[in-house]
Design a protein around this motif. Structure first.
Motif, PDB file in Angstrom:
ATOM      1  N   LEU A   1       7.987 -14.421  32.948  1.00 27.85           N
ATOM      2  CA  LEU A   1       6.972 -14.405  33.996  1.00 27.85           C
ATOM      3  C   LEU A   1       6.257 -13.055  34.058  1.00 27.85           C
ATOM      4  O   LEU A   1       5.045 -12.994  34.294  1.00 27.85           O
ATOM      5  CB  LEU A   1       7.609 -14.735  35.344  1.00 27.85           C
ATOM      6  CG  LEU A   1       8.080 -16.189  35.518  1.00 27.85           C
ATOM      7  CD1 LEU A   1       8.781 -16.364  36.856  1.00 27.85           C
ATOM      8  CD2 LEU A   1       6.918 -17.159  35.398  1.00 27.85           C
TER       9      LEU A   1
ATOM     10  N   GLU B   1       3.383 -12.745  31.883  1.00 29.69           N
ATOM     11  CA  GLU B   1       2.189 -13.434  32.373  1.00 29.69           C
ATOM     12  C   GLU B   1       1.630 -12.779  33.635  1.00 29.69           C
ATOM     13  O   GLU B   1       0.755 -13.331  34.293  1.00 29.69           O
ATOM     14  CB  GLU B   1       2.530 -14.904  32.670  1.00 29.69           C
ATOM     15  CG  GLU B   1       3.071 -15.681  31.490  1.00 29.69           C
ATOM     16  CD  GLU B   1       1.994 -16.007  30.468  1.00 29.69           C
ATOM     17  OE1 GLU B   1       0.804 -15.938  30.828  1.00 29.69           O
ATOM     18  OE2 GLU B   1       2.340 -16.299  29.306  1.00 29.69           O
TER      19      GLU B   1
ATOM     20  N   VAL C   1       3.372 -12.090  36.458  1.00 29.35           N
ATOM     21  CA  VAL C   1       3.976 -12.621  37.681  1.00 29.35           C
ATOM     22  C   VAL C   1       5.310 -11.926  37.909  1.00 29.35           C
ATOM     23  O   VAL C   1       6.178 -11.934  37.030  1.00 29.35           O
ATOM     24  CB  VAL C   1       4.188 -14.142  37.585  1.00 29.35           C
ATOM     25  CG1 VAL C   1       4.876 -14.659  38.839  1.00 29.35           C
ATOM     26  CG2 VAL C   1       2.857 -14.841  37.381  1.00 29.35           C
ATOM     27  N   GLU C   2       5.477 -11.332  39.074  1.00 27.41           N
ATOM     28  CA  GLU C   2       6.720 -10.645  39.409  1.00 27.41           C
ATOM     29  C   GLU C   2       7.587 -11.531  40.310  1.00 27.41           C
ATOM     30  O   GLU C   2       7.073 -12.299  41.115  1.00 27.41           O
ATOM     31  CB  GLU C   2       6.427  -9.325  40.126  1.00 27.41           C
ATOM     32  CG  GLU C   2       5.631  -8.327  39.288  1.00 27.41           C
ATOM     33  CD  GLU C   2       6.384  -7.863  38.055  1.00 27.41           C
ATOM     34  OE1 GLU C   2       7.622  -7.753  38.132  1.00 27.41           O
ATOM     35  OE2 GLU C   2       5.730  -7.617  37.024  1.00 27.41           O
TER      36      GLU C   2
ATOM     37  N   LEU D   1      10.155 -16.448  43.573  1.00 25.75           N
ATOM     38  CA  LEU D   1       8.786 -16.252  43.124  1.00 25.75           C
ATOM     39  C   LEU D   1       7.890 -16.335  44.358  1.00 25.75           C
ATOM     40  O   LEU D   1       7.723 -17.418  44.925  1.00 25.75           O
ATOM     41  CB  LEU D   1       8.435 -17.332  42.102  1.00 25.75           C
ATOM     42  CG  LEU D   1       7.199 -17.169  41.222  1.00 25.75           C
ATOM     43  CD1 LEU D   1       7.323 -18.086  40.007  1.00 25.75           C
ATOM     44  CD2 LEU D   1       5.929 -17.497  41.964  1.00 25.75           C
TER      45      LEU D   1
ATOM     46  N   LEU E   1       7.959 -21.923  32.095  1.00 26.39           N
ATOM     47  CA  LEU E   1       7.539 -20.619  32.613  1.00 26.39           C
ATOM     48  C   LEU E   1       6.027 -20.375  32.506  1.00 26.39           C
ATOM     49  O   LEU E   1       5.411 -19.934  33.489  1.00 26.39           O
ATOM     50  CB  LEU E   1       8.321 -19.507  31.908  1.00 26.39           C
ATOM     51  CG  LEU E   1       9.823 -19.466  32.224  1.00 26.39           C
ATOM     52  CD1 LEU E   1      10.501 -18.372  31.423  1.00 26.39           C
ATOM     53  CD2 LEU E   1      10.065 -19.274  33.709  1.00 26.39           C
ATOM     54  N   PRO E   2       5.379 -20.626  31.371  1.00 27.63           N
ATOM     55  CA  PRO E   2       3.920 -20.400  31.325  1.00 27.63           C
ATOM     56  C   PRO E   2       3.157 -21.264  32.325  1.00 27.63           C
ATOM     57  O   PRO E   2       2.180 -20.822  32.928  1.00 27.63           O
ATOM     58  CB  PRO E   2       3.562 -20.750  29.875  1.00 27.63           C
ATOM     59  CG  PRO E   2       4.828 -20.596  29.104  1.00 27.63           C
ATOM     60  CD  PRO E   2       5.912 -21.010  30.047  1.00 27.63           C
TER      61      PRO E   2
ATOM     62  N   ALA F   1       3.521 -19.705  35.697  1.00 32.21           N
ATOM     63  CA  ALA F   1       2.699 -18.497  35.794  1.00 32.21           C
ATOM     64  C   ALA F   1       1.224 -18.833  36.002  1.00 32.21           C
ATOM     65  O   ALA F   1       0.545 -18.224  36.834  1.00 32.21           O
ATOM     66  CB  ALA F   1       2.883 -17.651  34.540  1.00 32.21           C
ATOM     67  N   ARG F   2       0.720 -19.821  35.260  1.00 27.05           N
ATOM     68  CA  ARG F   2      -0.700 -20.197  35.406  1.00 27.05           C
ATOM     69  C   ARG F   2      -0.976 -20.718  36.799  1.00 27.05           C
ATOM     70  O   ARG F   2      -2.017 -20.411  37.402  1.00 27.05           O
ATOM     71  CB  ARG F   2      -1.068 -21.267  34.360  1.00 27.05           C
ATOM     72  CG  ARG F   2      -1.159 -20.724  32.930  1.00 27.05           C
ATOM     73  CD  ARG F   2      -1.855 -21.727  32.014  1.00 27.05           C
ATOM     74  NE  ARG F   2      -1.152 -23.005  31.945  1.00 27.05           N
ATOM     75  CZ  ARG F   2      -0.199 -23.286  31.064  1.00 27.05           C
ATOM     76  NH1 ARG F   2       0.173 -22.343  30.177  1.00 27.05           N
ATOM     77  NH2 ARG F   2       0.375 -24.454  31.022  1.00 27.05           N
TER      78      ARG F   2
ATOM     79  N   VAL G   1       0.646 -19.964  39.560  1.00 24.57           N
ATOM     80  CA  VAL G   1       0.692 -18.850  40.508  1.00 24.57           C
ATOM     81  C   VAL G   1      -0.614 -18.072  40.469  1.00 24.57           C
ATOM     82  O   VAL G   1      -1.159 -17.678  41.505  1.00 24.57           O
ATOM     83  CB  VAL G   1       1.892 -17.938  40.194  1.00 24.57           C
ATOM     84  CG1 VAL G   1       1.798 -16.653  41.014  1.00 24.57           C
ATOM     85  CG2 VAL G   1       3.202 -18.656  40.501  1.00 24.57           C
ATOM     86  N   HIS G   2      -1.148 -17.853  39.266  1.00 20.51           N
ATOM     87  CA  HIS G   2      -2.430 -17.138  39.154  1.00 20.51           C
ATOM     88  C   HIS G   2      -3.548 -17.894  39.888  1.00 20.51           C
ATOM     89  O   HIS G   2      -4.364 -17.278  40.593  1.00 20.51           O
ATOM     90  CB  HIS G   2      -2.794 -16.964  37.678  1.00 20.51           C
ATOM     91  CG  HIS G   2      -2.016 -15.891  36.991  1.00 20.51           C
ATOM     92  ND1 HIS G   2      -1.878 -14.632  37.508  1.00 20.51           N
ATOM     93  CD2 HIS G   2      -1.330 -15.891  35.821  1.00 20.51           C
ATOM     94  CE1 HIS G   2      -1.147 -13.890  36.690  1.00 20.51           C
ATOM     95  NE2 HIS G   2      -0.796 -14.646  35.662  1.00 20.51           N
TER      96      HIS G   2
END
Length: 472
Positions: free
Chosen positions: A388, A391, A393-394, A406, A461-462, A465-466, A468-469
């Motif tokens: 993450l 990408e 994301v923390e 998250l 995971l990807p 991440a997408r 979350v963005h």
């Protein structure tokens, strides 16, 4: 088995084996544990020749009685075998040494019934249980004669196994306590309900973490307790926010659920001092305290204050809920009250799961599983955090347990995220909102990484991440 095999050339002699003569365990037990561990991590492999007991005793500067006893134990467990005229050899690979336990093939299902990828917390790594050891333990448990009467405190052999487990994996010395200080439970929620019903006055106020474990909240209310919320931060329970007049405090100090912080030393001391000064109990939920990856498992509160702390543990997170077994460690007035409650209500823990746990512990399978579990989940956590982070994301949460958090901006985003992941991608997620009893203050996902396979985790995971963005 032959004991005059030369020592030269054995990979065992290259290992650093630290036997502590002043330790709590006999030297033979320490040596057997060290050799099992070496086989578990691949330092000793199937077919490796071992030195004779005499040669190994000279190498370690111990009595031959020590090495012979260790070899006999490992031979009985099937880890080594003696070949006439040849020597002693490692004869088995550790369970799952080549990777994860393969899953049986799943038949193709319609899109509406597509298999789900479960990324929720609180689910054990059941796929990592060695199936041969699991079957062996159940067969051995079935060989025991059926009980004629219930054992309200739990099976003595199970309680002894719990004492050994707490010593080895939680650093808690209970040997100086009376055996009645350890009771078997049906799990943490059951134990919390029993404590509220047996020890607290009906209608007593119990402070709980918010957000926190909602099944414990439900068990407290079902037993007639009044629940009051105490906020948490990234370090766990905020002790000064505990209101006056409570009869008990329920908390998860080793790894707060679900935020993931650990209660620092100064808060632990403050919590204990308030409990003693104000006359309340601390219900310590140690649901996954065995699972730390940065430092040794944190000391349990019960080791600091056995007079006011009730320590609760479970097999559900480290093995499987199938066993339905946990434990309670408490002072004599508490355990006596719980036993009286069980007699009045005819309740008590079922023995089947206890017997299986005893067999897993007796043959070293429990210890081997926990070592594999820590190694596997540590690697999975690194995969999640690094994947993450790559990408942008923390996540937060201590290096412990089987989930991270998250963060998301608000409750609406969280609920939409969870719904879309399930509907569009077959990913089951868990929002922080449902872990609140009152109005949610924390927003995000409690992202578990033990129920799925590594491949499923890496693939998800990807996508996470997408999303979350997009959510900002």
């Amino acid at each position: 088995m032959p004991q005059d095999v030369p020592a030269a050339g054995s990979p065992l002699l290259e290992l650093a084996i630290d036997l502590r003569r002043d330790g709590p365990l006999p030297l033979a037990v320490q040596l057997a544990d060290a050799l099992r561990h070496a086989a578990t991590i691949g330092q000793l492999r199937d077919g490796d020749r071992l030195p004779s007991t005499r040669a190994l005793a000279r190498h370690l500067a111990v009595s031959r009685t020590v090495t012979a006893a260790a070899y006999e134990q490992l031979h009985a467990e099937g880890w080594i075998v003696g070949r006439r005229g040849s020597g002693t050899y490692v004869t088995t690979r550790p369970p799952g040494a080549s990777g994860e336990t393969p899953r049986p093939p799943v038949p193709d299902a319609p899109a509406s019934e597509a298999p789900k990828v479960v990324l929720t917390p609180g689910v054990p790594w059941a796929g990592g249980i060695d199936r041969a050891a699991w079957r062996r333990a159940w067969r051995a448990a079935a060989d025991i004669e059926p009980d004629l009467r219930p054992q309200r405190a739990g099976l003595p052999s199970y309680r002894e196994a719990v004492v050994e487990h707490l010593l080895r994996h939680r650093g808690l010395l209970v040997g100086g306590w009376a055996p009645d200080n350890v009771l078997t439970t049906g799990g943490t929620s059951t134990a919390v309900g029993e404590l509220a019903a047996a020890v607290l006055p009906r209608g007593a106020k119990v402070a709980v973490e918010e957000p926190g474990y909602q099944r414990a909240v439900g068990a407290l209310r079902a037993a007639g307790a009044r629940v009051v919320h105490v906020p948490v931060d990234h370090s766990g329970l905020i002790v000064e926010r505990i209101p006056a007049g409570v009869a008990a405090v329920y908390c998860s100090p080793a790894h707060q659920f679900p935020i993931g912080g650990r209660l620092p030393a100064e808060r632990r001391v403050a919590l204990i001092e308030r409990a003693r000064a104000e006359g309340w109990l601390i219900f310590e939920d140690d649901y996954d305290g065995e699972l730390r990856y940065d430092v040794a498992p944190l000391p349990v509160l019960a080791s600091m204050a056995p007079d006011v702390v009730v320590h609760l543990g479970t097999t559900s997170k480290i093995l499987t809920p199938t066993l339905g077994a946990g434990w309670m460690l408490a002072a004599e007035p508490v355990t006596s009250a719980v036993l009286e409650h069980r007699e009045r209500t005819g309740s008590g823990p079922a023995p089947a799961g206890q017997r299986v746990l005893v067999e897993l512990a007796r043959h070293g399978d429990l210890g081997r599983h926990l070592r594999r579990l820590r190694r596997e989940l540590s690697q999975r956590r690194a995969l999640v955090v690094e994947g993450l982070a790559a990408e942008g994301v923390e996540v937060f949460g201590d290096r412990a347990g089987a989930h991270v958090v998250l963060p998301l901006p608000d409750l609406e985003t969280e609920q939409r995220f969870v719904a879309e992941a399930a509907e569009k991608h077959g990913i089951v997620l868990d929002g922080l909102g449902r872990h609140h009893d009152g109005t949610p203050r924390w927003h995000g996902l409690a992202l578990g990484y033990s129920a799925c396979t590594r491949d499923e985790l890496a693939a998800a995971l990807p996508l996470l991440a997408r999303t979350v963005h997009r959510a900002g």
